[in-house]
Design a protein around this motif. Structure first.
Motif, PDB file in Angstrom:
ATOM      1  N   ASN A  63     -23.358  52.197 -15.350  1.00 52.20           N
ATOM      2  CA  ASN A  63     -24.663  51.625 -15.042  1.00 52.20           C
ATOM      3  C   ASN A  63     -24.935  50.290 -15.731  1.00 52.20           C
ATOM      4  OD1 ASN A  63     -26.334  53.829 -13.442  1.00 52.20           O
ATOM      5  ND2 ASN A  63     -25.214  54.940 -15.027  1.00 52.20           N
ATOM      6  N   ARG A  64     -24.483  50.127 -16.979  1.00 50.02           N
ATOM      7  CA  ARG A  64     -24.781  48.916 -17.738  1.00 50.02           C
ATOM      8  C   ARG A  64     -23.554  48.477 -18.552  1.00 50.02           C
ATOM      9  NH1 ARG A  64     -28.439  48.964 -14.792  1.00 50.02           N
ATOM     10  NH2 ARG A  64     -30.653  48.518 -15.201  1.00 50.02           N
ATOM     11  N   TRP A  87     -23.903  46.344 -21.819  1.00 51.97           N
ATOM     12  CA  TRP A  87     -24.531  46.821 -23.037  1.00 51.97           C
ATOM     13  C   TRP A  87     -23.578  46.900 -24.233  1.00 51.97           C
ATOM     14  CZ3 TRP A  87     -28.236  51.390 -21.355  1.00 51.97           C
ATOM     15  CH2 TRP A  87     -29.403  50.818 -20.808  1.00 51.97           C
ATOM     16  N   LEU A 103     -32.897  51.877 -21.124  1.00 52.70           N
ATOM     17  CA  LEU A 103     -33.358  51.405 -19.826  1.00 52.70           C
ATOM     18  C   LEU A 103     -34.834  51.031 -19.877  1.00 52.70           C
ATOM     19  CD1 LEU A 103     -32.896  50.931 -16.815  1.00 52.70           C
ATOM     20  CD2 LEU A 103     -33.267  53.370 -16.429  1.00 52.70           C
ATOM     21  N   GLU A 150     -35.189  47.850 -21.883  1.00 52.95           N
ATOM     22  CA  GLU A 150     -34.759  46.741 -21.032  1.00 52.95           C
ATOM     23  C   GLU A 150     -35.879  46.326 -20.083  1.00 52.95           C
ATOM     24  OE1 GLU A 150     -30.704  46.405 -18.721  1.00 52.95           O
ATOM     25  OE2 GLU A 150     -32.169  47.404 -17.420  1.00 52.95           O
TER      26      GLU A 150
END
Length: 396
Positions: A47-48, A51, A21, A24
């Motif tokens: 959350n991502r 990825w 994070l 990023e």
């Protein structure tokens, strides 16, 4: 740039995503994540999802077959491999036990070998390692092993990796938590890197800065265990030692006969103490309201944004939060790595840095007398006898 518009990261031991994070936010793109823990994998997917969480979850197994061609890259194209291998063989806790002082001889250290196997397979422009200080410092650290392996990689592949390691306090860079970590960076072929200069060493962000405007929560955790009822008798920013003959309260415990974080409380006007991953019922830091911290409060003290959510049970969420890399710390170092890789003109202030509270914290609540149910424990107590003369020697 690994074929994309942003520098590409292969993330190892991704955990709850704190390191990624932060990278990023600095301007990197995670092209692949390798994480074994099933609950952490759920957190990452939630959350991502972009990825690209690798189905091969074990870094040791992945190192046996993962290659640049899997991402349409050639050897040497990848910008960054980043991760923090499991730290148990190098943690402070392991150093208290003779059986724990194994370092690279510990079976769990095979993950370090796997990480370096992937470095040789990809030959990234940069390797970034975040871990406990003992990982790259001390008698049982992994540094000499990593240096030797990088020297072999250099000789075999005609490259030049040199590992630079620095121990930092996250609070010096704006994380509202005193958390000492080692950052190891190996740049390929003499890339020029300037380590970040501390920005908050003299005036760190405080627990109040992080928590004063935290979202309201309906289900705050309740104190657990026998000793938690003593929390109101401990002042903010102190621990059980206040309740010894060297403290200012009634003598309930012998001086230095408990671990440091026993009944340890936050102080509103100071950064948080280091958050643990597996706290016991009397293990702090506790909130100044005499209760355990909520997971959301822990994430704020770790510098996660409020939209980051953790999966799993409460205990599993606490473990993820306590094990995570502070994203802001990762962003700070990621920005310096990005400057070494590109000519990017980055903003002066990291995006994950939290603003200070507009108003100072309220006056700390004075400690209360020891509750009646603990008065049988009040009285003279023996102190810890000294270094090397711990509980096992006290009756010798």
């Amino acid at each position: 740039m690994g074929g994309g518009t942003k520098p590409a990261v292969l993330s190892l031991f991704t955990g709850a995503g704190g390191l990624d994070l932060g990278l990023e936010a600095a301007g990197f793109e995670t092209v692949c994540s390798v994480e074994l823990n099933s609950v952490c994998r759920r957190t990452l997917k939630w959350n991502r999802p972009q990825w690209n969480l690798l189905d091969e979850a074990d870094v040791i197994s992945a190192a046996g077959h993962l290659s640049p061609q899997d991402f349409d890259l050639s050897q040497g194209d990848l910008d960054l491999i980043a991760g923090g291998p499991p730290c148990q063989p190098f943690s402070k806790a392991s150093q208290w036990s003779p059986k724990g002082r194994r370092g690279m001889k510990d079976d769990r250290a095979e993950t370090v070998v796997a990480m370096l196997d992937l470095v040789e397979a990809f030959l990234p422009r940069v390797l970034l390692i975040e871990n406990v200080a003992g990982f790259l410092r001390g008698q049982v650290s992994a540094k000499s092993f990593i240096d030797d392996r990088l020297a072999t990689i250099n000789h075999t592949n005609g490259v030049d990796y040199q590992l630079v390691a620095t121990v930092v306090n996250s609070a010096d860079f704006g994380v509202p938590q005193n958390r000492h970590r080692v950052i190891g960076i190996a740049l390929r072929d003499n890339l020029d890197l300037s380590l970040p200069v501390p920005t908050h060493e003299a005036h760190p962000l405080t627990a109040w800065d992080a928590l004063h405007d935290a979202p309201e929560e309906d289900d705050l955790p309740d104190p657990q265990g026998y000793w938690s009822g003593l929390l109101p008798a401990v002042p903010e920013g102190q621990n059980y030692q206040y309740l010894t003959k060297r403290g200012g309260g009634q003598e309930v415990f012998g001086y230095r006969t408990r671990y440091w974080s026993f009944l340890l409380k936050l102080a509103r006007n100071q950064p948080s103490w280091t958050l643990p991953a597996s706290p016991g019922p009397a293990t702090g830091p506790f909130h100044w309201d005499n209760r355990p911290l909520s997971v959301r409060e822990m994430l704020r003290l770790q510098s996660f944004p409020d939209d980051w959510a953790l999966e799993g049970t409460h205990r599993e969420q606490v473990k993820q939060a306590g094990n995570a890399t502070p994203p802001l710390l990762a962003e700070v170092f990621g920005r310096q790595i990005l400057r070494a890789l590109t000519s990017a003109n980055l903003p002066d202030q990291p995006t994950l840095l939290r603003n200070r509270a507009a108003e100072p914290p309220p006056t700390a609540t004075p400690p209360q007398p020891v509750p009646p149910e603990y008065l049988d424990h009040v009285g003279a107590k023996p102190e810890h006898p000294g270094t090397g003369l711990g509980p096992g020697r006290m009756t010798a």
